[in-house]
Design a protein around this motif. Sequence first.
Motif, short mmCIF file in Angstrom:
data_model
loop_
_atom_site.label_atom_id
_atom_site.label_comp_id
_atom_site.label_asym_id
_atom_site.label_seq_id
_atom_site.Cartn_x
_atom_site.Cartn_y
_atom_site.Cartn_z
N GLU A 1 0.86 -1.17 0.00
CA GLU A 1 0.00 0.00 0.00
C GLU A 1 0.89 1.22 0.00
O GLU A 1 1.86 1.29 0.75
N ILE A 2 0.61 2.16 -0.86
CA ILE A 2 1.38 3.41 -0.86
C ILE A 2 0.41 4.54 -0.55
O ILE A 2 -0.55 4.75 -1.28
N GLU A 3 0.62 5.18 0.58
CA GLU A 3 -0.26 6.27 1.02
C GLU A 3 -1.73 5.87 0.91
O GLU A 3 -2.56 6.58 0.33
N GLY A 4 -2.04 4.69 1.43
CA GLY A 4 -3.43 4.23 1.48
C GLY A 4 -3.97 3.70 0.15
O GLY A 4 -5.11 3.31 0.05
N ASP A 5 -3.12 3.71 -0.87
CA ASP A 5 -3.53 3.24 -2.20
C ASP A 5 -2.96 1.84 -2.41
O ASP A 5 -1.75 1.66 -2.51
N ARG A 6 -3.84 0.83 -2.41
CA ARG A 6 -3.38 -0.55 -2.51
C ARG A 6 -3.17 -0.97 -3.97
O ARG A 6 -3.89 -0.52 -4.86
N LEU A 7 -2.17 -1.83 -4.18
CA LEU A 7 -1.88 -2.29 -5.54
C LEU A 7 -2.90 -3.34 -6.02
O LEU A 7 -3.30 -4.20 -5.26
N THR A 8 -3.29 -3.23 -7.27
CA THR A 8 -4.15 -4.24 -7.90
C THR A 8 -3.31 -4.95 -8.96
O THR A 8 -2.67 -4.29 -9.78
N TYR A 9 -3.32 -6.29 -8.93
CA TYR A 9 -2.52 -7.03 -9.90
C TYR A 9 -3.36 -7.44 -11.10
O TYR A 9 -4.44 -8.02 -10.95
N LEU A 10 -2.87 -7.13 -12.29
CA LEU A 10 -3.55 -7.55 -13.52
C LEU A 10 -2.67 -8.57 -14.24
O LEU A 10 -1.55 -8.26 -14.64
N ALA A 11 -3.16 -9.79 -14.38
CA ALA A 11 -2.43 -10.82 -15.12
C ALA A 11 -2.67 -10.57 -16.60
O ALA A 11 -3.80 -10.66 -17.09
N LEU A 12 -1.61 -10.24 -17.32
CA LEU A 12 -1.77 -9.85 -18.73
C LEU A 12 -2.28 -10.99 -19.61
O LEU A 12 -2.92 -10.75 -20.63
N ASN A 13 -1.98 -12.22 -19.20
CA ASN A 13 -2.41 -13.35 -20.02
C ASN A 13 -3.92 -13.53 -20.07
O ASN A 13 -4.45 -14.16 -20.96
N SER A 14 -4.62 -12.95 -19.08
CA SER A 14 -6.07 -13.08 -19.11
C SER A 14 -6.74 -11.75 -19.42
O SER A 14 -7.93 -11.56 -19.17
N LEU A 15 -5.97 -10.81 -19.96
CA LEU A 15 -6.52 -9.49 -20.28
C LEU A 15 -6.81 -9.39 -21.78
O LEU A 15 -6.03 -9.86 -22.59
N PRO A 16 -7.92 -8.76 -22.17
CA PRO A 16 -8.18 -8.57 -23.60
C PRO A 16 -7.07 -7.73 -24.23
O PRO A 16 -6.54 -6.83 -23.56
N PRO A 17 -6.71 -8.00 -25.50
CA PRO A 17 -5.60 -7.28 -26.15
C PRO A 17 -5.76 -5.75 -26.09
O PRO A 17 -4.77 -5.04 -25.94
N LEU A 18 -6.99 -5.27 -26.17
CA LEU A 18 -7.19 -3.82 -26.15
C LEU A 18 -6.74 -3.21 -24.82
O LEU A 18 -6.16 -2.13 -24.78
N GLU A 19 -6.98 -3.95 -23.73
CA GLU A 19 -6.58 -3.43 -22.42
C GLU A 19 -5.07 -3.43 -22.27
O GLU A 19 -4.49 -2.54 -21.66
N VAL A 20 -4.42 -4.44 -22.88
CA VAL A 20 -2.96 -4.46 -22.88
C VAL A 20 -2.44 -3.23 -23.62
O VAL A 20 -1.50 -2.57 -23.20
N LYS A 21 -3.11 -2.91 -24.72
CA LYS A 21 -2.71 -1.75 -25.52
C LYS A 21 -2.88 -0.44 -24.74
O LYS A 21 -2.03 0.46 -24.80
N VAL A 22 -3.96 -0.35 -23.99
CA VAL A 22 -4.19 0.85 -23.17
C VAL A 22 -3.07 1.01 -22.15
O VAL A 22 -2.50 2.09 -21.98
N LEU A 23 -2.71 -0.11 -21.49
CA LEU A 23 -1.63 -0.06 -20.50
C LEU A 23 -0.32 0.40 -21.15
O LEU A 23 0.44 1.17 -20.58
N LEU A 24 -0.09 -0.07 -22.37
CA LEU A 24 1.12 0.28 -23.09
C LEU A 24 1.12 1.77 -23.46
O LEU A 24 2.10 2.48 -23.24
#
Lengths: 175, 352
Positions: B63-86
Amino acid sequence: MLCHRCGQREASMHLIQTVNGKTRELYLCEQCAKQSQEMNPVFHPAMGVAGLLQALWGFNPAVNEVQKEENCPVCGVSFTQITRAGKLGCSRCYEKFEAQLAPVLRRLHGGGQHKGKIPQRRGAVIRDKMEIKELKERLQALIRQENFEEAAGVRDQIKGLEQTLGVGGDANAKE
Amino acid sequence: MQRNDLLLRQSAWMQEVENSPVVLSNRIRLARNLENIPFPHVLTAEGAWQAEDVLAAALQKIEIEGDRLTYLALNSLPPLEVKVLLEKHLISLDLANAKRPRGVALTQDHRLAVMVNEEDHVRIQVLMPGDRLTESFRQASLVDDALEAEVDFCFREAQGYLTACPTNVGTGMRASVMVHLPAMVMTNQVQQVLGTLTQLGLTVRGLFGEGSQALGNIFQLSNQITLGKSEEDIITHLQAVTRQMVEIEMTARENMRQQASLMLEDKIWRARGILQNARRLSSEEMMHFLSMDRLGTDMGMIPGTGTSFTAMLINSHPGCLQYVLDKELEPEQRDEERSRIIRAAMSEKRGD
């Protein structure tokens, strides 16, 4: 296996020769390998990004590779593979191929040892050692300045740290 | 739903900061690897899954300053979302393209993005607006400590943190700043000045990193050397060079104002006119005109708009555009939609 060239001595080298894009593999003994290396002209192929990277690693595909291939005991990667990928296989590769890596690291970073962050949890001992090193440098500087009073304090600090680490002996090596 | 919300959030690094006309944002990246496991590129699929499991679990506790990390497994993410992250610079091209189990852990404000199984097992990234690299490093280092409390990282006294590529060994740190240098480009100084940076141990790249062109007159400067220098030294050096870069850019701007004022004003007002009125805008056009518009705003030649320059630049890229509108778009439709969102953004007044 006997040497492909003289057919007499045991082959100890694996030679990969690439001429005009054709690859030939040879197993040679040490003497024949040396001769073959001297005889072959070196020419430069057109350099792409891959060529540049390989040059950085001191690897020229046009030059004969003569080496005993050994593999990393943990990940099984050889130094040729490391050179081709531009990446090591695991942390153990750094020890296994230390000698070959040293010039690469020098070229990349200009030599020198790690300065900077040390792991919080696992680095306690290293941190103490680094502090001792820094204090010793300071001690030398103070002695040069003939500031013996402060130097004595620093020397005691070093002794204290060395005692907690359980080392000693060379504390006053450079008086 | 929740993931959608996370991806659509405004990234902290794209916000405007006061008094920083040239330095848009900064980034600290720390490369770390797990002890006793081969580096990702030689890992078997099972090995990569295991590494991902261990790291995802450790990351989700942070947690950084009350903001907790969310993990996204790229292998189960739609290609468009991978593109947005990029496009939002939260993951690298390497991570996006890799096939092995991999992912990224994000805070809600995207200031922290930790990549798992990229070239190294862990790549901690802190992305912030402006040039406060020291603060970014402090935060990256805290995350590093939090992770190291859970897992063992490869570290040797002489070589420091061990990385897959020897270009990163030592601190494992890459510090970079993103700078906007339109006047240096317009006065043909940029090649020469940036060319000297390699001699100073720095690397120059375009907006989207390695191999990308300097679209929108945006460049990324980063340190080349990671071994033999402390993090503080690396940051100090990069900041000193950046300050000089800012000075050269500001001088070039003033020179243009004095010597070619009308030409400059014309270019800037034309850019504003196109951004406010065009019905179709390609990516390249948009980046060029936004760059001119931003220059005009910085120089007080035209009134500012309410939206951040960087946010407009990033959010109108194809992936982000399609994700926000939630539909697939042909290139021509993209140009149309792009012009629509830019028009809307340009008509917002500063402070609205």
